[in-house]
Design a protein around this motif. Sequence first.
Motif, PDB file in Angstrom:
ATOM      1  N   ALA A  84      -6.200  11.938  -7.785  1.00 46.70           N
ATOM      2  CA  ALA A  84      -7.335  11.233  -7.071  1.00 46.70           C
ATOM      3  C   ALA A  84      -7.111   9.598  -7.007  1.00 46.70           C
ATOM      4  O   ALA A  84      -7.888   8.730  -6.361  1.00 46.70           O
ATOM      5  CB  ALA A  84      -8.407  11.351  -7.625  1.00 46.70           C
ATOM      6  N   GLY A  85      -6.195   9.246  -7.707  1.00 51.13           N
ATOM      7  CA  GLY A  85      -5.965   7.822  -8.011  1.00 51.13           C
ATOM      8  C   GLY A  85      -4.739   7.450  -8.827  1.00 51.13           C
ATOM      9  O   GLY A  85      -4.431   8.154  -9.462  1.00 51.13           O
ATOM     10  N   GLU A 106      -6.774   8.843  -1.472  1.00 54.89           N
ATOM     11  CA  GLU A 106      -5.515   8.478  -0.564  1.00 54.89           C
ATOM     12  C   GLU A 106      -5.736   6.708  -0.373  1.00 54.89           C
ATOM     13  O   GLU A 106      -6.529   6.169  -0.618  1.00 54.89           O
ATOM     14  CB  GLU A 106      -6.323   8.669   0.950  1.00 54.89           C
ATOM     15  CG  GLU A 106      -5.925   9.847   1.656  1.00 54.89           C
ATOM     16  CD  GLU A 106      -5.738  10.028   2.949  1.00 54.89           C
ATOM     17  OE1 GLU A 106      -6.088   8.969   3.747  1.00 54.89           O
ATOM     18  OE2 GLU A 106      -5.608  11.032   3.494  1.00 54.89           O
ATOM     19  N   ARG A 107      -4.226   6.188  -0.470  1.00 51.72           N
ATOM     20  CA  ARG A 107      -4.065   4.803  -0.432  1.00 51.72           C
ATOM     21  C   ARG A 107      -4.804   4.285   0.891  1.00 51.72           C
ATOM     22  O   ARG A 107      -4.599   5.111   1.976  1.00 51.72           O
ATOM     23  CB  ARG A 107      -2.618   4.576  -0.409  1.00 51.72           C
ATOM     24  CG  ARG A 107      -2.080   3.326  -0.269  1.00 51.72           C
ATOM     25  CD  ARG A 107      -0.702   3.238   0.328  1.00 51.72           C
ATOM     26  NE  ARG A 107       0.348   3.851  -1.053  1.00 51.72           N
ATOM     27  CZ  ARG A 107       0.760   3.082  -2.007  1.00 51.72           C
ATOM     28  NH1 ARG A 107       0.442   1.943  -2.199  1.00 51.72           N
ATOM     29  NH2 ARG A 107       1.400   3.784  -2.987  1.00 51.72           N
ATOM     30  N   LYS A 108      -5.126   3.413   1.053  1.00 51.59           N
ATOM     31  CA  LYS A 108      -5.951   2.505   2.108  1.00 51.59           C
ATOM     32  C   LYS A 108      -4.713   1.184   2.236  1.00 51.59           C
ATOM     33  O   LYS A 108      -4.902   0.289   1.450  1.00 51.59           O
ATOM     34  CB  LYS A 108      -7.258   2.237   1.667  1.00 51.59           C
ATOM     35  CG  LYS A 108      -8.021   3.086   1.539  1.00 51.59           C
ATOM     36  CD  LYS A 108      -8.275   4.259   2.883  1.00 51.59           C
ATOM     37  CE  LYS A 108      -9.073   5.578   2.528  1.00 51.59           C
ATOM     38  NZ  LYS A 108      -9.212   6.491   3.363  1.00 51.59           N
ATOM     39  N   SER A 119     -14.615   6.183  -6.678  1.00 50.96           N
ATOM     40  CA  SER A 119     -13.624   6.537  -5.700  1.00 50.96           C
ATOM     41  C   SER A 119     -14.011   7.999  -5.487  1.00 50.96           C
ATOM     42  O   SER A 119     -14.063   8.704  -6.336  1.00 50.96           O
ATOM     43  CB  SER A 119     -12.280   6.397  -6.234  1.00 50.96           C
ATOM     44  OG  SER A 119     -11.514   6.753  -5.066  1.00 50.96           O
ATOM     45  N   ALA A 120     -14.416   8.223  -4.389  1.00 50.47           N
ATOM     46  CA  ALA A 120     -14.836   9.780  -4.044  1.00 50.47           C
ATOM     47  C   ALA A 120     -13.488  10.730  -4.290  1.00 50.47           C
ATOM     48  O   ALA A 120     -12.245   9.976  -4.477  1.00 50.47           O
ATOM     49  CB  ALA A 120     -15.322   9.952  -2.447  1.00 50.47           C
ATOM     50  N   GLY A 121     -13.767  12.001  -4.374  1.00 52.75           N
ATOM     51  CA  GLY A 121     -12.480  12.641  -4.529  1.00 52.75           C
ATOM     52  C   GLY A 121     -12.790  13.557  -6.025  1.00 52.75           C
ATOM     53  O   GLY A 121     -13.705  13.888  -6.456  1.00 52.75           O
ATOM     54  N   ILE A 132       3.520   7.982   1.642  1.00 53.47           N
ATOM     55  CA  ILE A 132       2.865   6.804   1.261  1.00 53.47           C
ATOM     56  C   ILE A 132       1.339   7.076   1.018  1.00 53.47           C
ATOM     57  O   ILE A 132       0.697   6.682  -0.167  1.00 53.47           O
ATOM     58  CB  ILE A 132       2.903   5.952   2.302  1.00 53.47           C
ATOM     59  CG1 ILE A 132       4.315   5.345   2.569  1.00 53.47           C
ATOM     60  CG2 ILE A 132       2.020   4.628   2.281  1.00 53.47           C
ATOM     61  CD1 ILE A 132       4.577   4.485   3.884  1.00 53.47           C
ATOM     62  N   ALA A 133       0.895   7.852   1.886  1.00 55.81           N
ATOM     63  CA  ALA A 133      -0.870   8.221   1.955  1.00 55.81           C
ATOM     64  C   ALA A 133      -1.204   8.681   0.369  1.00 55.81           C
ATOM     65  O   ALA A 133      -2.146   8.005   0.129  1.00 55.81           O
ATOM     66  CB  ALA A 133      -0.903   9.192   3.160  1.00 55.81           C
ATOM     67  N   PRO A 134      -0.793   9.742  -0.238  1.00 52.06           N
ATOM     68  CA  PRO A 134      -1.361  10.037  -1.243  1.00 52.06           C
ATOM     69  C   PRO A 134      -1.504   9.026  -2.450  1.00 52.06           C
ATOM     70  O   PRO A 134      -0.392   8.351  -2.721  1.00 52.06           O
ATOM     71  CB  PRO A 134      -0.560  11.158  -1.840  1.00 52.06           C
ATOM     72  CG  PRO A 134       0.308  11.677  -0.449  1.00 52.06           C
ATOM     73  CD  PRO A 134       0.434  10.396   0.114  1.00 52.06           C
ATOM     74  N   SER A 135      -2.419   8.773  -3.042  1.00 55.52           N
ATOM     75  CA  SER A 135      -2.582   7.586  -3.937  1.00 55.52           C
ATOM     76  C   SER A 135      -1.284   7.711  -4.902  1.00 55.52           C
ATOM     77  O   SER A 135      -0.841   6.720  -5.346  1.00 55.52           O
ATOM     78  CB  SER A 135      -3.840   7.923  -4.665  1.00 55.52           C
ATOM     79  OG  SER A 135      -5.105   7.324  -4.243  1.00 55.52           O
TER      80      SER A 135
END
Length: 557
Positions: free
Chosen positions: A334-335, A207-209, A160-162, A46-49
């Motif tokens: 990154a997204g 990262e997904r929030k 978005s950072a990264g 889940i966490a990785p965009s």
Amino acid sequence: MASPTFDYIIVGGGVAGCALASRLSEALPKDSILLIEAGPEHDARIAPSMGVALSDTTDIQWNHRSVPQKALDGGTVSQTQGKVLGGCAAINYQAWTRGAAPDFDRWASEVGDKRWSWEGLLPYFKKTETFIPPKSGSQENRPDIHGYDGPITVSHVSSSAGGPRNYPLKSMMQDIYDKAGMPFNPDLNSGSPFGYGEYPNNTFNGERKWAATSYKRGPNVTLWDNTQVSKLLFSRKKVTAIEVLPNNHNGTRALVKKEVLVTAGVQNSAKLLLLSGIGPNAELEKHKIPQLVDLPVGENFSDHPFIATFWKVRDRNLALGDMEMISPEVDWTAGVGCDFLSFHRHDDEKTTALAKKTLDGKAIERFQLPGRPHTETLTMHGHIDLTGLLQPPVDSSVFTFFNILVAPSSRGSVQLSSASPEDPPLIDPAIFEHPVDLQLVYDLTRRTSTAIQKSSAVSKYGAVEYAIDEDIRNDLSDEALRKRLLNTVETVFHGSGTCAMGAVVDTECRVKGVDGLRVIDASVFPFPIAAHYQAIVYAVAEQEDVRYYCEDFVSDE
Ligand SMILES: Cc1cc2nc3c(=O)[nH]c(=O)nc-3n(C[C@H](O)[C@H](O)[C@H](O)COP(=O)(O)OP(=O)(O)OC[C@H]3O[C@@H](n4cnc5c(N)ncnc54)[C@H](O)[C@@H]3O)c2cc1C
């Protein structure tokens, strides 16, 4: 084993469920709260965009499908939902849109409570987010309408950072929007979302929030994961307990002292109420379920369907799937690979005449509501095919245009397929059943495809539409658009309305005719909102949460 007792039981650990569990545990530290989620607590995908998204079929989803759709010649569409802590926010595309102020003002006036208006919900939109403005429009942004210390980080492609996100086709995309006559909007979340703007998303630093991790739960919250609630139990009309599937959590029953909050999402909240005897008589009789209260549960269901068009450009190494995942120009991890989205209205004579001829009452008022978008476009740098049936051309860079209906007039339903809680519900989004819905999506697709033809997509990159029959490639008639529709149609998974405010729940989200039971999720929208839904569901949960602990809370009704 004796049944454990809790002050509050929250059924469904999705967007609303996680937000409520967090806020309640903070505000009522002496109360015990049980949060029950049908899926697992964690999943590393889940966490990785770019982890779980774009409706892959996975074991952390319900993987429901619609019933055969009349307007699709009996075809079906995916109606999947997240089945994991965080719900759909754990698997969604992370678009973060609040919608248009007039939609909420209309909601408030229809239910007679101005707390559901744009001004009423704005504090809760703000409370949810830590907003990082897009660099492209920051000067014109309105800091007063954003939140800066909420649980969900909302960034933009440019902020978005990264890794770098200089998508090679970005200026071409911008040119297409220009050619379509869609003006640039520096802040799509100001309450006026018309025109195109940078894709606002709940992703940061790759990262997904999302609800499950961004909203912290206090020590007074007990989580039962991998546990599906099968029924609500009542003593007279007061909810007293919940039952779970026999093979989940040892089949333990839990008793409740104060309230049960049903936050199981637009399909499963309706299903649970129906299984518990709350619903239309005819539907309950069909399954021999004794009726507790007669309410139109499961009716008024809608979704946001689309036609996609797919385009192949002449040059290689320009899009997702055809480049290295991480290059000096773009880090696809990154997204979500999307620069822009846009919202529009259709006030032309033909559409207005059709709407006046075929809609009446509230439906025509909603359709004509000034400031309410009818459609949306969203552009992705890659072959994003939700049907899973269309092959991308080999060794090519491609982009996808989603032409989305966000103000459908069609209404379907969620019903039971049987009295067994283990069976999936019958889901009918009634896609494109209303003639106005078809007219809108055809008009939008004509507009975007014409703009692509006039733009640098063709003159500079030699773009050619693929995934269509040769003979309709240059044909944008209704007949040719219908072929595209049948080939590509799906929805963007924005179900709402099955426990509508006004009809099933009151303006406090309390289920009418019973005590101690609320539904708080996308089911309560009285009509479809022209936006992606997660930001709204978070705000609904935040707003509703105030009712529990703010002693001087005064109703403005
Ligand atoms: C593939 C996909 C992509 C999407 N993309 C976007 C997007 O980019 N942007 C956006 O804003 N919105 C998007 N959405 C929609 C958005 O995520 C949802 O509208 C929103 O999450 C709804 O929140 P909810 O709280 O109503 O329900 P959910 O988030 O669905 O939560 C319901 C939870 O309840 C659990 N549950 C259900 N039944 C039971 C039961 N009987 N017992 C216990 N637990 C149960 C479920 O497993 C789930 O975790 C997308 C949705 C999907 C499916």
